[in-house]
Design a protein around this motif. Structure first.
Motif, PDB file in Angstrom:
ATOM      1  N   MET A  98       0.813  -1.205   0.000  1.00  0.00           N
ATOM      2  CA  MET A  98       0.000   0.000   0.000  1.00  0.00           C
ATOM      3  C   MET A  98       0.848   1.257   0.000  1.00  0.00           C
ATOM      4  O   MET A  98       0.383   2.330  -0.380  1.00  0.00           O
ATOM      5  CB  MET A  98      -0.951  -0.003   1.203  1.00  0.00           C
ATOM      6  CG  MET A  98      -2.036  -1.064   1.116  1.00  0.00           C
ATOM      7  SD  MET A  98      -2.982  -0.992  -0.426  1.00  0.00           S
ATOM      8  CE  MET A  98      -3.712   0.644  -0.311  1.00  0.00           C
ATOM      9  N   GLY A  99       2.121   1.126   0.426  1.00  0.00           N
ATOM     10  CA  GLY A  99       3.024   2.262   0.359  1.00  0.00           C
ATOM     11  C   GLY A  99       3.270   2.728  -1.060  1.00  0.00           C
ATOM     12  O   GLY A  99       3.690   3.873  -1.288  1.00  0.00           O
ATOM     13  N   HIS A 100       3.006   1.856  -2.035  1.00  0.00           N
ATOM     14  CA  HIS A 100       3.162   2.215  -3.447  1.00  0.00           C
ATOM     15  C   HIS A 100       1.876   2.800  -4.035  1.00  0.00           C
ATOM     16  O   HIS A 100       1.864   3.169  -5.219  1.00  0.00           O
ATOM     17  CB  HIS A 100       3.576   0.978  -4.261  1.00  0.00           C
ATOM     18  CG  HIS A 100       4.931   0.448  -3.903  1.00  0.00           C
ATOM     19  ND1 HIS A 100       6.085   0.905  -4.491  1.00  0.00           N
ATOM     20  CD2 HIS A 100       5.313  -0.493  -2.997  1.00  0.00           C
ATOM     21  CE1 HIS A 100       7.130   0.254  -3.991  1.00  0.00           C
ATOM     22  NE2 HIS A 100       6.682  -0.596  -3.084  1.00  0.00           N
ATOM     23  N   GLY A 101       0.806   2.870  -3.223  1.00  0.00           N
ATOM     24  CA  GLY A 101      -0.444   3.440  -3.693  1.00  0.00           C
ATOM     25  C   GLY A 101      -1.148   2.562  -4.717  1.00  0.00           C
ATOM     26  O   GLY A 101      -0.719   1.441  -5.012  1.00  0.00           O
ATOM     27  N   LEU A 102      -2.236   3.088  -5.250  1.00  0.00           N
ATOM     28  CA  LEU A 102      -3.007   2.338  -6.249  1.00  0.00           C
ATOM     29  C   LEU A 102      -2.162   2.048  -7.477  1.00  0.00           C
ATOM     30  O   LEU A 102      -2.293   0.987  -8.096  1.00  0.00           O
ATOM     31  CB  LEU A 102      -4.262   3.118  -6.640  1.00  0.00           C
ATOM     32  CG  LEU A 102      -5.203   2.444  -7.638  1.00  0.00           C
ATOM     33  CD1 LEU A 102      -5.682   1.094  -7.114  1.00  0.00           C
ATOM     34  CD2 LEU A 102      -6.390   3.344  -7.955  1.00  0.00           C
ATOM     35  N   GLU A 103      -1.252   2.967  -7.816  1.00  0.00           N
ATOM     36  CA  GLU A 103      -0.379   2.737  -8.968  1.00  0.00           C
ATOM     37  C   GLU A 103       0.463   1.484  -8.767  1.00  0.00           C
ATOM     38  O   GLU A 103       0.648   0.691  -9.693  1.00  0.00           O
ATOM     39  CB  GLU A 103       0.515   3.952  -9.197  1.00  0.00           C
ATOM     40  CG  GLU A 103       1.373   3.845 -10.439  1.00  0.00           C
ATOM     41  CD  GLU A 103       2.138   5.120 -10.744  1.00  0.00           C
ATOM     42  OE1 GLU A 103       2.937   5.121 -11.701  1.00  0.00           O
ATOM     43  OE2 GLU A 103       1.947   6.122 -10.019  1.00  0.00           O
ATOM     44  N   GLY A 104       0.976   1.296  -7.532  1.00  0.00           N
ATOM     45  CA  GLY A 104       1.763   0.103  -7.251  1.00  0.00           C
ATOM     46  C   GLY A 104       0.932  -1.166  -7.306  1.00  0.00           C
ATOM     47  O   GLY A 104       1.385  -2.197  -7.810  1.00  0.00           O
ATOM     48  N   LEU A 105      -0.302  -1.092  -6.800  1.00  0.00           N
ATOM     49  CA  LEU A 105      -1.177  -2.260  -6.846  1.00  0.00           C
ATOM     50  C   LEU A 105      -1.491  -2.636  -8.288  1.00  0.00           C
ATOM     51  O   LEU A 105      -1.556  -3.827  -8.630  1.00  0.00           O
ATOM     52  CB  LEU A 105      -2.459  -1.991  -6.074  1.00  0.00           C
ATOM     53  CG  LEU A 105      -2.320  -1.721  -4.573  1.00  0.00           C
ATOM     54  CD1 LEU A 105      -3.685  -1.565  -3.937  1.00  0.00           C
ATOM     55  CD2 LEU A 105      -1.535  -2.816  -3.881  1.00  0.00           C
ATOM     56  N   SER A 192      -9.643   0.690 -14.322  1.00  0.00           N
ATOM     57  CA  SER A 192      -8.235   0.796 -14.694  1.00  0.00           C
ATOM     58  C   SER A 192      -7.910  -0.290 -15.719  1.00  0.00           C
ATOM     59  O   SER A 192      -8.522  -1.362 -15.723  1.00  0.00           O
ATOM     60  CB  SER A 192      -7.353   0.657 -13.459  1.00  0.00           C
ATOM     61  OG  SER A 192      -7.631   1.680 -12.515  1.00  0.00           O
ATOM     62  N   THR A 193      -6.926  -0.011 -16.563  1.00  0.00           N
ATOM     63  CA  THR A 193      -6.646  -0.930 -17.661  1.00  0.00           C
ATOM     64  C   THR A 193      -5.151  -1.200 -17.807  1.00  0.00           C
ATOM     65  O   THR A 193      -4.313  -0.361 -17.457  1.00  0.00           O
ATOM     66  CB  THR A 193      -7.166  -0.366 -19.002  1.00  0.00           C
ATOM     67  OG1 THR A 193      -6.549   0.904 -19.249  1.00  0.00           O
ATOM     68  CG2 THR A 193      -8.679  -0.196 -18.972  1.00  0.00           C
ATOM     69  N   LEU A 194      -4.838  -2.371 -18.339  1.00  0.00           N
ATOM     70  CA  LEU A 194      -3.498  -2.679 -18.815  1.00  0.00           C
ATOM     71  C   LEU A 194      -3.457  -2.406 -20.314  1.00  0.00           C
ATOM     72  O   LEU A 194      -4.490  -2.344 -20.984  1.00  0.00           O
ATOM     73  CB  LEU A 194      -3.157  -4.149 -18.567  1.00  0.00           C
ATOM     74  CG  LEU A 194      -3.174  -4.667 -17.130  1.00  0.00           C
ATOM     75  CD1 LEU A 194      -2.669  -6.099 -17.086  1.00  0.00           C
ATOM     76  CD2 LEU A 194      -2.372  -3.779 -16.210  1.00  0.00           C
ATOM     77  N   GLN A 195      -2.264  -2.276 -20.830  1.00  0.00           N
ATOM     78  CA  GLN A 195      -2.138  -2.126 -22.272  1.00  0.00           C
ATOM     79  C   GLN A 195      -2.483  -3.448 -22.949  1.00  0.00           C
ATOM     80  O   GLN A 195      -2.132  -4.522 -22.468  1.00  0.00           O
ATOM     81  CB  GLN A 195      -0.725  -1.685 -22.646  1.00  0.00           C
ATOM     82  CG  GLN A 195      -0.426  -0.250 -22.255  1.00  0.00           C
ATOM     83  CD  GLN A 195       0.856   0.268 -22.856  1.00  0.00           C
ATOM     84  OE1 GLN A 195       1.489  -0.387 -23.669  1.00  0.00           O
ATOM     85  NE2 GLN A 195       1.258   1.458 -22.441  1.00  0.00           N
ATOM     86  N   ASN A 217      -7.974   4.463 -13.095  1.00  0.00           N
ATOM     87  CA  ASN A 217      -9.292   5.089 -13.044  1.00  0.00           C
ATOM     88  C   ASN A 217      -9.689   5.369 -11.592  1.00  0.00           C
ATOM     89  O   ASN A 217     -10.486   4.660 -10.995  1.00  0.00           O
ATOM     90  CB  ASN A 217     -10.331   4.171 -13.707  1.00  0.00           C
ATOM     91  CG  ASN A 217     -11.673   4.858 -13.867  1.00  0.00           C
ATOM     92  OD1 ASN A 217     -11.754   5.874 -14.526  1.00  0.00           O
ATOM     93  ND2 ASN A 217     -12.706   4.317 -13.253  1.00  0.00           N
ATOM     94  N   ASP A 218      -9.106   6.423 -11.031  1.00  0.00           N
ATOM     95  CA  ASP A 218      -9.415   6.766  -9.645  1.00  0.00           C
ATOM     96  C   ASP A 218      -9.365   8.275  -9.490  1.00  0.00           C
ATOM     97  O   ASP A 218      -8.740   8.982 -10.299  1.00  0.00           O
ATOM     98  CB  ASP A 218      -8.402   6.107  -8.697  1.00  0.00           C
ATOM     99  CG  ASP A 218      -8.872   6.127  -7.249  1.00  0.00           C
ATOM    100  OD1 ASP A 218     -10.056   5.815  -7.010  1.00  0.00           O
ATOM    101  OD2 ASP A 218      -8.059   6.440  -6.355  1.00  0.00           O
ATOM    102  N   GLY A 219     -10.023   8.789  -8.467  1.00  0.00           N
ATOM    103  CA  GLY A 219      -9.999  10.213  -8.198  1.00  0.00           C
ATOM    104  C   GLY A 219     -10.517  11.026  -9.371  1.00  0.00           C
ATOM    105  O   GLY A 219     -11.606  10.771  -9.908  1.00  0.00           O
ATOM    106  N   GLU A 220      -9.731  12.003  -9.797  1.00  0.00           N
ATOM    107  CA  GLU A 220     -10.157  12.889 -10.876  1.00  0.00           C
ATOM    108  C   GLU A 220     -10.273  12.185 -12.222  1.00  0.00           C
ATOM    109  O   GLU A 220     -10.892  12.711 -13.154  1.00  0.00           O
ATOM    110  CB  GLU A 220      -9.192  14.070 -10.983  1.00  0.00           C
ATOM    111  CG  GLU A 220      -9.238  14.982  -9.766  1.00  0.00           C
ATOM    112  CD  GLU A 220      -8.285  16.155  -9.872  1.00  0.00           C
ATOM    113  OE1 GLU A 220      -7.598  16.268 -10.911  1.00  0.00           O
ATOM    114  OE2 GLU A 220      -8.236  16.966  -8.921  1.00  0.00           O
TER     115      GLU A 220
END
Length: 315
Positions: A98-105, A192-195, A217-220
């Motif tokens: 979780m220290g990496h945030g949603l981007e890390g997940l 959220s998507t992968l390439q 796909n989060d927040g703004e």
């Protein structure tokens, strides 16, 4: 939607201001001649998924899937264990992840969910959902959908709404179960998507999943995703975390009658009590902004008579 209008469409919602508002809104915007009437094509509602339609504790369901996939992949490719996200996953170090945030997940999802066709991934996720169980409650994750929200989805469907899921989770993962679980078809899931890339495998056309995050796909990003995928501003939005605030703000700032709702997970006996300090579904600013923007703040403890379709037995 009045006392003489037939069976209660929201039986799991306790009588009170939130339930009255939901019923009044659904009736007003769908009744010809009512000043608040909205044309059917404009009756669009958007729902976050994790923590809004099903449980997100003790972790996001897709993260549980990724943790299981890590072990399978490392058994075949030991070199993956050198990646810091994979190492944290192998140690079940959720705090480090979780220290990496949603981007890390989502990067972990890219590592564990890629290298296969889109169809193969759907089959894999579907098989996992059939056999996986919540670590504490011992029931399938799809058994931890929220009964009051299922009733709300059914009410809106009956009143001519089209409901969409707008999630920070992976769009392909949510599409696997959305229709069977919520009655929301896969084409109405934004996430959220992968390439992806098109190619051929054994002479057959395929869509291949790449190990790279395409969009978060989060927040703004949620209103942007809604604008791109739907092309209309919703008139109702439902969420549970600060990651949903932009979506609620975008929805309720439009003209005419609008509805915004935030779930506040404050029931530690029947579910899990969490808000400002939670690594999953953190609700902090939303507790202050709900009143300012006239959003309904739903107390699970006070407003829901029942949480799950069948009460799970806790260990």
């Amino acid at each position: 939607m009045t006392a003489d209008a037939g069976p209660d469409p929201l039986p799991s919602w306790r009588e009170g201001s939130v339930k009255r508002r939901l019923l009044a809104f659904a009736l007003a915007v769908s009744t010809p001649g009512d000043p608040a009437w909205v044309a059917p094509q404009e009756r669009i509602a958007v729902f976050d998924n994790d923590g809004t339609l099903w449980s997100e504790q003790p972790m996001y369901v897709q993260l549980a899937f990724a943790l299981q996939r890590v072990r399978t992949l490392v058994a075949d490719r030991p070199e993956l264990a050198r990646h810091p996200l994979v190492a944290a996953a192998l140690d079940d170090d959720i705090k480090a992840l979780m220290g990496h945030g949603l981007e890390g997940l989502l990067e972990l999802a890219a590592i564990t969910h890629a290298g296969m066709t889109d169809a193969a991934f759907s089959d894999l996720a579907r098989a996992w959902l059939r056999q996986a169980r919540h670590p504490r409650l011992g029931v399938p994750y799809t058994g931890l959908v929220y009964q009051p929200m299922l009733e709300l989805l059914a009410l809106l469907r009956a009143r001519g709404f089209r409901s969409w899921i707008v999630t920070g989770g992976g769009v392909e993962f949510v599409r696997v179960f959305a229709e069977e679980t919520y009655g929301i078809p896969p084409e109405r899931v934004i996430g959220s998507t992968l390439q992806l890339r098109y190619g051929e495998e054994n002479g057959q056309p395929t869509v291949w999943r790449e190990a790279m995050v395409d969009s978060i796909n989060d927040g703004e990003a949620k209103p942007v995703g809604i604008a791109r995928a739907i092309g209309r501003r919703p008139i109702a939005a439902f969420g549970n975390s600060d990651g949903d605030l932009a979506m609620l703000r975008w929805t309720t700032a439009g003209p005419g009658q609008r509805l915004g709702l935030l779930l506040h997970h404050d029931d530690g006996e029947r579910e899990v009590a969490y808000d400002r300090a939670s690594p999953f579904g953190r609700l902090d600013q939303g507790l202050e902004l709900a009143g300012r923007h006239d959003w309904s703040l739903v107390s699970l403890r006070r407003d829901w008579d029942r949480i799950f379709p069948s009460p799970p037995t806790q260990d």
